[in-house]
Design a protein around this motif. Sequence first.
Motif, PDB file in Angstrom:
ATOM      1  N   ALA A  12      -4.403  -6.735  -7.607  1.00 42.94           N
ATOM      2  CA  ALA A  12      -3.943  -6.944  -8.922  1.00 42.94           C
ATOM      3  C   ALA A  12      -2.888  -8.172  -9.040  1.00 42.94           C
ATOM      4  O   ALA A  12      -2.783  -8.872 -10.149  1.00 42.94           O
ATOM      5  CB  ALA A  12      -3.175  -5.717  -9.535  1.00 42.94           C
ATOM      6  N   PHE A  13      -2.446  -8.570  -7.732  1.00 43.33           N
ATOM      7  CA  PHE A  13      -1.537  -9.673  -7.724  1.00 43.33           C
ATOM      8  C   PHE A  13      -1.876 -10.440  -6.219  1.00 43.33           C
ATOM      9  O   PHE A  13      -1.401 -10.650  -5.450  1.00 43.33           O
ATOM     10  CB  PHE A  13       0.032  -9.180  -7.732  1.00 43.33           C
ATOM     11  CG  PHE A  13       0.584  -8.329  -8.772  1.00 43.33           C
ATOM     12  CD1 PHE A  13       0.799  -9.178  -9.680  1.00 43.33           C
ATOM     13  CD2 PHE A  13       0.492  -6.996  -8.558  1.00 43.33           C
ATOM     14  CE1 PHE A  13       1.438  -8.340 -10.954  1.00 43.33           C
ATOM     15  CE2 PHE A  13       0.761  -6.524  -9.689  1.00 43.33           C
ATOM     16  CZ  PHE A  13       1.354  -7.003 -10.741  1.00 43.33           C
ATOM     17  N   PRO A  14      -3.264 -11.227  -6.436  1.00 47.85           N
ATOM     18  CA  PRO A  14      -3.657 -12.011  -5.615  1.00 47.85           C
ATOM     19  C   PRO A  14      -2.614 -13.121  -4.934  1.00 47.85           C
ATOM     20  O   PRO A  14      -2.074 -13.805  -5.950  1.00 47.85           O
ATOM     21  CB  PRO A  14      -5.007 -12.495  -5.952  1.00 47.85           C
ATOM     22  CG  PRO A  14      -4.871 -12.351  -7.357  1.00 47.85           C
ATOM     23  CD  PRO A  14      -4.183 -11.165  -7.828  1.00 47.85           C
ATOM     24  N   GLY A  15      -2.433 -13.134  -3.845  1.00 49.86           N
ATOM     25  CA  GLY A  15      -1.765 -14.383  -3.228  1.00 49.86           C
ATOM     26  C   GLY A  15      -0.117 -14.138  -3.488  1.00 49.86           C
ATOM     27  O   GLY A  15       0.616 -14.777  -2.663  1.00 49.86           O
ATOM     28  N   GLU A  16       0.353 -13.076  -3.921  1.00 54.53           N
ATOM     29  CA  GLU A  16       1.599 -12.691  -4.349  1.00 54.53           C
ATOM     30  C   GLU A  16       2.050 -11.772  -3.114  1.00 54.53           C
ATOM     31  O   GLU A  16       1.237 -10.942  -2.454  1.00 54.53           O
ATOM     32  CB  GLU A  16       1.874 -11.833  -5.522  1.00 54.53           C
ATOM     33  CG  GLU A  16       1.652 -12.880  -6.709  1.00 54.53           C
ATOM     34  CD  GLU A  16       2.473 -12.300  -7.924  1.00 54.53           C
ATOM     35  OE1 GLU A  16       3.172 -11.500  -7.980  1.00 54.53           O
ATOM     36  OE2 GLU A  16       1.819 -12.790  -8.985  1.00 54.53           O
ATOM     37  N   ASP A  17       3.415 -11.766  -2.636  1.00 57.02           N
ATOM     38  CA  ASP A  17       4.201 -11.185  -1.745  1.00 57.02           C
ATOM     39  C   ASP A  17       4.284  -9.722  -2.245  1.00 57.02           C
ATOM     40  O   ASP A  17       5.328  -9.832  -3.268  1.00 57.02           O
ATOM     41  CB  ASP A  17       5.249 -11.566  -1.073  1.00 57.02           C
ATOM     42  CG  ASP A  17       6.000 -10.828  -0.113  1.00 57.02           C
ATOM     43  OD1 ASP A  17       5.576  -9.789   0.518  1.00 57.02           O
ATOM     44  OD2 ASP A  17       6.894 -11.242   0.600  1.00 57.02           O
ATOM     45  N   ILE A  18       3.871  -8.630  -2.034  1.00 56.84           N
ATOM     46  CA  ILE A  18       4.134  -7.398  -2.580  1.00 56.84           C
ATOM     47  C   ILE A  18       4.961  -6.553  -1.506  1.00 56.84           C
ATOM     48  O   ILE A  18       5.194  -5.095  -1.583  1.00 56.84           O
ATOM     49  CB  ILE A  18       2.864  -6.571  -3.220  1.00 56.84           C
ATOM     50  CG1 ILE A  18       1.869  -6.159  -2.063  1.00 56.84           C
ATOM     51  CG2 ILE A  18       2.212  -7.448  -4.222  1.00 56.84           C
ATOM     52  CD1 ILE A  18       0.847  -5.221  -2.646  1.00 56.84           C
ATOM     53  N   SER A  19       5.428  -6.952  -0.654  1.00 54.51           N
ATOM     54  CA  SER A  19       6.240  -6.290   0.482  1.00 54.51           C
ATOM     55  C   SER A  19       7.448  -5.299  -0.058  1.00 54.51           C
ATOM     56  O   SER A  19       7.897  -4.571   0.775  1.00 54.51           O
ATOM     57  CB  SER A  19       6.534  -7.105   1.780  1.00 54.51           C
ATOM     58  OG  SER A  19       7.487  -8.121   1.419  1.00 54.51           O
ATOM     59  N   ASP A  20       8.044  -5.913  -1.308  1.00 53.61           N
ATOM     60  CA  ASP A  20       9.018  -5.375  -1.830  1.00 53.61           C
ATOM     61  C   ASP A  20       8.833  -3.834  -2.420  1.00 53.61           C
ATOM     62  O   ASP A  20       9.672  -3.116  -2.727  1.00 53.61           O
ATOM     63  CB  ASP A  20       9.916  -6.007  -2.546  1.00 53.61           C
ATOM     64  CG  ASP A  20       8.956  -6.691  -3.845  1.00 53.61           C
ATOM     65  OD1 ASP A  20       7.754  -6.726  -3.689  1.00 53.61           O
ATOM     66  OD2 ASP A  20       9.538  -6.588  -4.931  1.00 53.61           O
ATOM     67  N   ARG A  21       7.533  -3.747  -2.591  1.00 49.11           N
ATOM     68  CA  ARG A  21       6.973  -2.360  -3.229  1.00 49.11           C
ATOM     69  C   ARG A  21       7.228  -1.371  -2.118  1.00 49.11           C
ATOM     70  O   ARG A  21       6.945  -1.523  -1.086  1.00 49.11           O
ATOM     71  CB  ARG A  21       5.638  -2.455  -3.690  1.00 49.11           C
ATOM     72  CG  ARG A  21       5.151  -2.987  -5.329  1.00 49.11           C
ATOM     73  CD  ARG A  21       5.575  -4.553  -5.285  1.00 49.11           C
ATOM     74  NE  ARG A  21       5.010  -5.086  -6.375  1.00 49.11           N
ATOM     75  CZ  ARG A  21       5.066  -6.484  -6.750  1.00 49.11           C
ATOM     76  NH1 ARG A  21       5.762  -7.226  -6.034  1.00 49.11           N
ATOM     77  NH2 ARG A  21       4.637  -6.816  -7.844  1.00 49.11           N
ATOM     78  N   PRO A  22       7.343  -0.192  -2.549  1.00 52.12           N
ATOM     79  CA  PRO A  22       7.405   1.140  -1.540  1.00 52.12           C
ATOM     80  C   PRO A  22       6.206   1.452  -1.083  1.00 52.12           C
ATOM     81  O   PRO A  22       5.220   1.325  -1.770  1.00 52.12           O
ATOM     82  CB  PRO A  22       8.289   2.199  -2.536  1.00 52.12           C
ATOM     83  CG  PRO A  22       7.887   1.782  -3.801  1.00 52.12           C
ATOM     84  CD  PRO A  22       7.657   0.346  -4.092  1.00 52.12           C
ATOM     85  N   LEU A  23       6.324   2.168   0.033  1.00 46.41           N
ATOM     86  CA  LEU A  23       4.866   2.485   0.606  1.00 46.41           C
ATOM     87  C   LEU A  23       4.489   3.569  -0.024  1.00 46.41           C
ATOM     88  O   LEU A  23       5.214   4.636  -0.551  1.00 46.41           O
ATOM     89  CB  LEU A  23       5.300   2.763   2.129  1.00 46.41           C
ATOM     90  CG  LEU A  23       5.129   1.526   3.201  1.00 46.41           C
ATOM     91  CD1 LEU A  23       5.538   2.020   4.536  1.00 46.41           C
ATOM     92  CD2 LEU A  23       3.958   0.693   2.967  1.00 46.41           C
ATOM     93  N   PRO A  24       3.244   4.198  -0.104  1.00 44.92           N
ATOM     94  CA  PRO A  24       2.851   5.318  -0.652  1.00 44.92           C
ATOM     95  C   PRO A  24       3.590   6.479  -0.277  1.00 44.92           C
ATOM     96  O   PRO A  24       3.723   7.406  -0.996  1.00 44.92           O
ATOM     97  CB  PRO A  24       1.260   5.382  -0.527  1.00 44.92           C
ATOM     98  CG  PRO A  24       1.025   3.825  -0.210  1.00 44.92           C
ATOM     99  CD  PRO A  24       2.165   3.291   0.367  1.00 44.92           C
ATOM    100  N   GLU A  25       3.680   6.443   1.093  1.00 45.66           N
ATOM    101  CA  GLU A  25       4.422   7.788   1.704  1.00 45.66           C
ATOM    102  C   GLU A  25       5.852   8.031   1.145  1.00 45.66           C
ATOM    103  O   GLU A  25       6.251   9.165   1.050  1.00 45.66           O
ATOM    104  CB  GLU A  25       4.640   7.432   3.178  1.00 45.66           C
ATOM    105  CG  GLU A  25       3.484   7.242   4.063  1.00 45.66           C
ATOM    106  CD  GLU A  25       2.655   6.200   3.970  1.00 45.66           C
ATOM    107  OE1 GLU A  25       1.580   6.045   4.466  1.00 45.66           O
ATOM    108  OE2 GLU A  25       2.976   5.057   3.258  1.00 45.66           O
ATOM    109  N   SER A  26       6.330   6.947   0.685  1.00 50.56           N
ATOM    110  CA  SER A  26       7.411   7.490   0.012  1.00 50.56           C
ATOM    111  C   SER A  26       7.481   7.967  -1.364  1.00 50.56           C
ATOM    112  O   SER A  26       8.324   8.666  -1.906  1.00 50.56           O
ATOM    113  CB  SER A  26       8.374   6.099  -0.146  1.00 50.56           C
ATOM    114  OG  SER A  26       7.810   5.218  -1.546  1.00 50.56           O
ATOM    115  N   VAL A  27       6.149   8.021  -1.938  1.00 50.79           N
ATOM    116  CA  VAL A  27       6.012   8.832  -3.239  1.00 50.79           C
ATOM    117  C   VAL A  27       5.642  10.414  -3.087  1.00 50.79           C
ATOM    118  O   VAL A  27       5.984  11.014  -3.883  1.00 50.79           O
ATOM    119  CB  VAL A  27       4.917   8.044  -4.011  1.00 50.79           C
ATOM    120  CG1 VAL A  27       4.665   8.764  -5.321  1.00 50.79           C
ATOM    121  CG2 VAL A  27       5.163   6.747  -4.206  1.00 50.79           C
ATOM    122  N   VAL A  28       4.989  10.601  -1.906  1.00 48.37           N
ATOM    123  CA  VAL A  28       4.719  11.868  -1.462  1.00 48.37           C
ATOM    124  C   VAL A  28       5.771  13.072  -1.753  1.00 48.37           C
ATOM    125  O   VAL A  28       5.452  14.083  -2.177  1.00 48.37           O
ATOM    126  CB  VAL A  28       4.240  12.015  -0.215  1.00 48.37           C
ATOM    127  CG1 VAL A  28       3.843  13.365   0.218  1.00 48.37           C
ATOM    128  CG2 VAL A  28       2.695  11.190  -0.102  1.00 48.37           C
TER     129      VAL A  28
END
Length: 232
Positions: free
Chosen positions: A188-204
């Motif tokens: 959804a955000f090609p070329g952007e750095d999304i490393s600040d988003r939490p990993l899915p494991e943190s939502v579990v």
Amino acid sequence: MDRTDNEVAVITGGSAGLGQALATALIDRGWTIVTDARDPDRLHSALPNGSRVTTLAGDVRDQDHLDAIAAAVARHGRLDLLVHNASDLGPMLPLAEVTHSDFSRVLETNLLGPLALTQRLLPYLIASRGTLVGISSDAAVEHYPTWGTYAASKVALDHLVLTLGEENGIRAYAVDPGDMRTAMHQAAFPGEDISDRPLPESVVPHLLALLAGAEPSGRYRAAELTPIGAAR
């Protein structure tokens, strides 16, 4: 959420992201899992088949594939949790530019497939007084340019899941997990750095708290749920 009575969950889209993270967490807690994804190699690498894991490669738009999922559940003889996680992001275009075929494809994956699968599995969910979950998005309640195709499918899924719960006397949740560091979010955000988003494991842990608790059916944001094991 630790289980001793061999409870069974179906989680679509289990090869990566939130689907894989949730499936892994439930397996660790003693659940039996049936999951699927379109890429067989990626699926089997993420969650190898075992005594408590059944992986089925296929597309939720394919009726024969849905029959295979239902057959796997029938072999277990019960179903306690159904999570509609598999999604198609669709074209990131203004709605005025979206083709009928692209819109139809997204609806088939994000809405019609979940309906058809739920219809097959409802008798098991009703018998176990189980839980139905649709993985939603904040796009279902906000209006973001170019997100309209995906958003429309998610708001419809929310309504579908919650209505099925009301009609059949089972718990039903539409859950917005929030932004996550996943392949779909990156697309959804090609070329952007999304490393600040939490990993899915943190939502579990937030999802596990919802599943283990006594919250009424409804729409929830994962971030607003106290994660399991946390002090209240």
